[in-house]
Design a protein around this motif. Structure first.
Motif, PDB file in Angstrom:
ATOM      1  N   UNK A 185       0.869  -1.181   0.000  1.00 53.34           N
ATOM      2  CA  UNK A 185       0.000   0.000   0.000  1.00 53.34           C
ATOM      3  C   UNK A 185       0.898   1.220   0.000  1.00 53.34           C
ATOM      4  N   UNK A 186       0.827   2.030  -1.055  1.00 54.84           N
ATOM      5  CA  UNK A 186       1.677   3.212  -1.188  1.00 54.84           C
ATOM      6  C   UNK A 186       0.819   4.422  -1.544  1.00 54.84           C
ATOM      7  N   UNK A 187       0.666   5.332  -0.571  1.00 52.40           N
ATOM      8  CA  UNK A 187      -0.071   6.575  -0.809  1.00 52.40           C
ATOM      9  C   UNK A 187       0.828   7.770  -0.515  1.00 52.40           C
ATOM     10  N   UNK A 188       2.115   7.548  -0.433  1.00 53.24           N
ATOM     11  CA  UNK A 188       3.087   8.575  -0.064  1.00 53.24           C
ATOM     12  C   UNK A 188       3.169   9.678  -1.112  1.00 53.24           C
ATOM     13  N   UNK A 189       3.651  10.842  -0.690  1.00 55.65           N
ATOM     14  CA  UNK A 189       3.878  11.943  -1.620  1.00 55.65           C
ATOM     15  C   UNK A 189       2.620  12.534  -2.193  1.00 55.65           C
ATOM     16  N   UNK A 190       1.571  12.673  -1.358  1.00 55.50           N
ATOM     17  CA  UNK A 190       0.328  13.306  -1.784  1.00 55.50           C
ATOM     18  C   UNK A 190      -0.021  14.451  -0.828  1.00 55.50           C
ATOM     19  N   UNK A 191      -1.309  14.786  -0.766  1.00 55.40           N
ATOM     20  CA  UNK A 191      -1.760  15.873   0.113  1.00 55.40           C
ATOM     21  C   UNK A 191      -2.842  15.380   1.067  1.00 55.40           C
ATOM     22  N   UNK A 192      -2.767  14.105   1.400  1.00 53.84           N
ATOM     23  CA  UNK A 192      -3.757  13.550   2.320  1.00 53.84           C
ATOM     24  C   UNK A 192      -3.608  14.217   3.695  1.00 53.84           C
ATOM     25  N   UNK A 193      -4.747  14.585   4.249  1.00 51.84           N
ATOM     26  CA  UNK A 193      -4.767  15.135   5.603  1.00 51.84           C
ATOM     27  C   UNK A 193      -5.646  14.229   6.469  1.00 51.84           C
ATOM     28  N   UNK A 194      -5.859  14.656   7.688  1.00 52.21           N
ATOM     29  CA  UNK A 194      -6.684  13.869   8.589  1.00 52.21           C
ATOM     30  C   UNK A 194      -5.836  12.972   9.475  1.00 52.21           C
ATOM     31  N   UNK A 195      -6.484  12.409  10.466  1.00 54.21           N
ATOM     32  CA  UNK A 195      -5.792  11.548  11.420  1.00 54.21           C
ATOM     33  C   UNK A 195      -5.505  10.185  10.815  1.00 54.21           C
ATOM     34  N   UNK A 196      -4.397   9.595  11.247  1.00 56.45           N
ATOM     35  CA  UNK A 196      -4.094   8.224  10.854  1.00 56.45           C
ATOM     36  C   UNK A 196      -5.143   7.327  11.489  1.00 56.45           C
ATOM     37  N   UNK A 228       3.257  -6.297   3.426  1.00 53.21           N
ATOM     38  CA  UNK A 228       4.708  -6.233   3.589  1.00 53.21           C
ATOM     39  C   UNK A 228       5.252  -4.812   3.456  1.00 53.21           C
ATOM     40  N   UNK A 229       4.598  -3.989   2.639  1.00 54.85           N
ATOM     41  CA  UNK A 229       5.114  -2.648   2.366  1.00 54.85           C
ATOM     42  C   UNK A 229       4.025  -1.611   2.615  1.00 54.85           C
ATOM     43  N   UNK A 230       4.302  -0.672   3.517  1.00 55.49           N
ATOM     44  CA  UNK A 230       3.334   0.377   3.857  1.00 55.49           C
ATOM     45  C   UNK A 230       4.010   1.735   3.719  1.00 55.49           C
ATOM     46  N   UNK A 231       3.633   2.475   2.674  1.00 58.11           N
ATOM     47  CA  UNK A 231       4.174   3.799   2.396  1.00 58.11           C
ATOM     48  C   UNK A 231       3.067   4.833   2.607  1.00 58.11           C
ATOM     49  N   UNK A 232       3.166   5.627   3.658  1.00 53.61           N
ATOM     50  CA  UNK A 232       2.207   6.726   3.834  1.00 53.61           C
ATOM     51  C   UNK A 232       2.943   8.040   4.117  1.00 53.61           C
ATOM     52  N   UNK A 233       4.243   8.076   3.827  1.00 58.59           N
ATOM     53  CA  UNK A 233       5.052   9.252   4.102  1.00 58.59           C
ATOM     54  C   UNK A 233       4.747  10.428   3.194  1.00 58.59           C
ATOM     55  N   UNK A 234       5.266  11.601   3.583  1.00 55.85           N
ATOM     56  CA  UNK A 234       5.168  12.836   2.797  1.00 55.85           C
ATOM     57  C   UNK A 234       3.728  13.193   2.471  1.00 55.85           C
ATOM     58  N   UNK A 235       2.908  13.272   3.514  1.00 59.30           N
ATOM     59  CA  UNK A 235       1.552  13.788   3.428  1.00 59.30           C
ATOM     60  C   UNK A 235       1.369  14.798   4.556  1.00 59.30           C
ATOM     61  N   UNK A 236       0.128  15.035   4.935  1.00 55.02           N
ATOM     62  CA  UNK A 236      -0.150  15.939   6.054  1.00 55.02           C
ATOM     63  C   UNK A 236      -1.005  15.219   7.085  1.00 55.02           C
ATOM     64  N   UNK A 237      -0.642  13.972   7.326  1.00 56.99           N
ATOM     65  CA  UNK A 237      -1.411  13.120   8.234  1.00 56.99           C
ATOM     66  C   UNK A 237      -0.977  13.401   9.672  1.00 56.99           C
ATOM     67  N   UNK A 238      -1.943  13.526  10.535  1.00 55.78           N
ATOM     68  CA  UNK A 238      -1.635  13.795  11.946  1.00 55.78           C
ATOM     69  C   UNK A 238      -2.187  12.669  12.816  1.00 55.78           C
ATOM     70  N   UNK A 239      -2.220  12.913  14.117  1.00 58.40           N
ATOM     71  CA  UNK A 239      -2.632  11.872  15.043  1.00 58.40           C
ATOM     72  C   UNK A 239      -1.408  11.136  15.575  1.00 58.40           C
ATOM     73  N   UNK A 240      -1.593   9.917  16.014  1.00 60.92           N
ATOM     74  CA  UNK A 240      -0.495   9.139  16.583  1.00 60.92           C
ATOM     75  C   UNK A 240      -0.440   7.765  15.920  1.00 60.92           C
ATOM     76  N   UNK A 241       0.652   7.082  16.135  1.00 57.69           N
ATOM     77  CA  UNK A 241       0.791   5.725  15.619  1.00 57.69           C
ATOM     78  C   UNK A 241       0.029   4.796  16.552  1.00 57.69           C
ATOM     79  N   UNK A 242      -1.020   4.123  16.080  1.00 60.38           N
ATOM     80  CA  UNK A 242      -1.801   3.248  16.972  1.00 60.38           C
ATOM     81  C   UNK A 242      -0.940   2.120  17.538  1.00 60.38           C
TER      82      UNK A 242
END
Length: 600
Positions: free
Chosen positions: A355-366, A378-392
């Motif tokens: 799942x790769x959604x990195x390098x976009x303008x997604x906002x909102x809580x994780x 195996x691969x989780x890319x959510x970097x380089x956005x505007x996501x806030x909240x905490x790591x569950x």
């Protein structure tokens, strides 16, 4: 007299019998001649094979009939060669023109070898040929135009070679052709419109060439097409809308071109059989159609590096087979708090691998639902956005993660101890967030970790000595935080570190442990802007691969050790803003290392 009359009466029958015997003899003689021609042709091919690692051609000798040779099949009636199959045998050599004499040949498969040279023009004489497989070799030159004489061809597979030139216009006569695979060559020119006339085609693979121009509108005539591969060329313009109506398509790939335009809103309805959809690295724009929700057979989606925008509103719950979703490096996101809601529907995708959604303008809580993603992920890319909240804390449930990228967001709070459950994790990027608290000692359990980046956060406390257990680590960056205490000597037990080791801009104190000299393959070391003291370790001279050394802004004292002269590959040294004394060593004054920049 009566006997003579009787003999003459039977003469026509004897004559016919004799003629029949003569014809049979001629037939047998001709058959043997043709069979001998097949044997000679095969031996001519063998003579041009310089390496046969499996000894496949050892059986090609006079001790047995050629129909019993390895890789050969013959027809029962004529005992002529009908199939030549030496696929994946490691053969090295070239193609003999004499193979064109195998006039009963229906299938030739020499794929996945190391056959070089050109495709002989004599292959055009194989008028019974139905399948020609020469894929994944080292063939050069142009595709012979007279292959068009092989009018019975249903499969022509020449991909994975070094062929040049255009697709011959003579191929317009291939009315029975079902598979045309020319990918991974150096073919040029435009994609010929006449391909639309080959209405039996179900596979058209032209990817990884140098084709230019537009995608022909005529391809929409290929109503039986299941596989369309046009990726990695120089195609431009828009995708003809009619191509999105080829309902039999299972694979649609135009990635890495210069195509633009938007996707039709009905995409998921008009392509109900779609399994693989690859359009990355183009200039597509607009929104991702909500109708993709209806394409329930989708397994692989790649739309990265385009200009898609807006909310990702696709409902993925029906895509039971989805394994890869890559939409990174676009402009996706609406700025609304529910931007990440689509994650909830991905929970049902039990085969999800990437799942790769990195390098976009997604906002909102994780969303907390991220912890319920399949354990197959195996691969989780959510970097380089505007996501806030905490790591569950439950993120440890995704136990098979190999890559976790949450970097460059607005994530706050502590790093959950459960992250230490990722026994297969090789890369973890949490840099440039608002993470606080201590680095959990449980991270030392990540025995497979190779890259670890925590820079630009608000982490505090001591560097846990347990990180010294990360024996596979090649890069560690925990710079630009609020870490305190000393540098654990256990860190320098990670002798695999080669890319870099960065502790810059923290509040570290004390001296550098002398076993830093064990990092013999390290290329960059950064400890600048801390409160480190003591002498510059002479053991640094043992770091024979060092290219850059950043030690500025500390309290190091005494003289610069002479051992640094051993750093033959050094290009940058910064020892400024310390309390060093004594003379600058001659080896630094004269800068014997070409291109080295020394700041003192």
């Amino acid at each position: 007299m009566r006997t003579k009359i009787c003999y003459l009466a039977h003469f026509p029958f004897i004559f016919i019998f004799c003629i029949t015997l003569l014809q049979a003899a001629i037939f047998v003689s001709s058959a043997k001649a043709f069979q001998e021609g097949d044997r000679v042709a095969l031996l001519a091919f063998k003579s041009m094979i310089s390496h046969d690692p499996e000894g496949m051609l050892n059986s090609w000798n006079d001790s047995r009939h050629f129909c019993k040779w390895e890789g050969i099949k013959c027809g029962r009636r004529h005992r002529r060669v009908t199939i030549l199959d030496l696929n994946s045998r490691g053969l090295i050599g070239s193609l003999s023109p004499h193979l064109g004499n195998l006039s009963f040949l229906r299938e030739m498969d020499l794929g996945n070898n190391s056959i070089h040279g050109e495709i002989p023009h004599e292959f055009g004489r194989l008028f019974r040929l139905e399948a020609l497989y020469l894929r994944n070799n080292s063939l050069v030159g142009k595709i012979p135009a007279n292959l068009s004489y092989c009018s019975k061809l249903t499969a022509l597979s020449l991909g994975g070679n070094n062929l040049v030139g255009n697709i011959p216009t003579e191929f317009v006569s291939f009315h029975k052709l079902k598979k045309l695979a020319l990918h991974k060559n150096n073919l040029t020119g435009s994609i010929p419109p006449f391909l639309g006339n080959l209405t039996s085609l179900d596979i058209l693979s032209l990817a990884n060439n140098a084709f230019i121009g537009n995608i022909p509108d005529s391809l929409n005539l290929l109503k039986q097409l299941k596989f369309l591969g046009l990726g990695s060329n120089n195609l431009y313009g828009t995708v003809p809308l009619a191509l999105y109506n080829l309902s039999s398509l299972t694979l649609f790939s135009v990635l890495q071109n210069q195509l633009h335009g938007s996707l039709p809103p009905s995409l998921g309805l008009t392509l109900p059989n779609l399994q693989i959809f690859l359009i990355s690295i183009n200039f597509f724009s607009g929104s991702i159609p909500i109708s993709l929700s209806n394409a329930s057979k989708l397994e692989w989606i790649e739309m990265s590096l385009n200009s898609f925008s807006g909310k990702l509103s696709v409902d993925f719950r029906g895509m039971k087979h989805l394994s890869t979703l890559i939409v990174g490096s676009n402009n996706l996101g609406s700025g609304e708090d529910d931007d990440m809601r689509f994650i909830n529907s991905l929970v049902n995708c039990s085969n999800l691998d990437t799942l790769a959604i990195n390098g976009n303008r997604f906002t909102g809580a994780l969303p907390n639902s991220i912890v319920n993603l399949t354990t197959q992920l195996r691969n989780l890319f959510i970097g380089s956005n505007k996501i806030y909240g905490s790591i569950p804390s439950g993120i440890g449930n995704i136990v098979n993660l190999e890559l976790l990228d949450i970097g460059d967001n607005l994530i706050a709070g502590k790093i959950p101890k459960e992250v230490g459950k990722f026994q297969n994790l090789r890369q973890m990027y949490l840099y440039q967030n608002k993470l606080s608290g201590e680095i959990p000692s449980e991270l030392g359990n990540l025995s497979a970790l190779e890259m670890f980046e925590l820079a630009y956060n608000k982490l505090s406390g001591a560097i846990p000595s347990s990180l010294g257990k990360l024996k596979q680590l090649i890069g560690l960056d925990i710079s630009h935080n609020e870490l305190s205490g000393g540098i654990p000597k256990e860190i320098f037990n990670i002798t695999s570190m080669s890319i870099g080791f960065y502790l810059d801009q923290n509040h570290l104190v004390g001296s550098i442990p002398p076993n830093i000299g064990d990092l013999t393959v390290i290329s960059k070391i950064g400890v600048s802007d801390n409160s480190l003291s003591g002498e510059i370790p002479r053991e640094l001279g043992l770091c024979s691969s060092l290219e850059a050394l950043y030690m500025q802004g500390n309290f190091f004292h005494e003289s610069i050790p002479q051992s640094l002269s051993s750093l033959k590959g050094i290009q940058y040294i910064d020892l400024s803003r310390n309390n060093l004394s004594g003379q600058i060593p001659q080896f630094l004054e004269t800068l014997p290392f070409a291109g080295t920049k020394f700041i003192f």
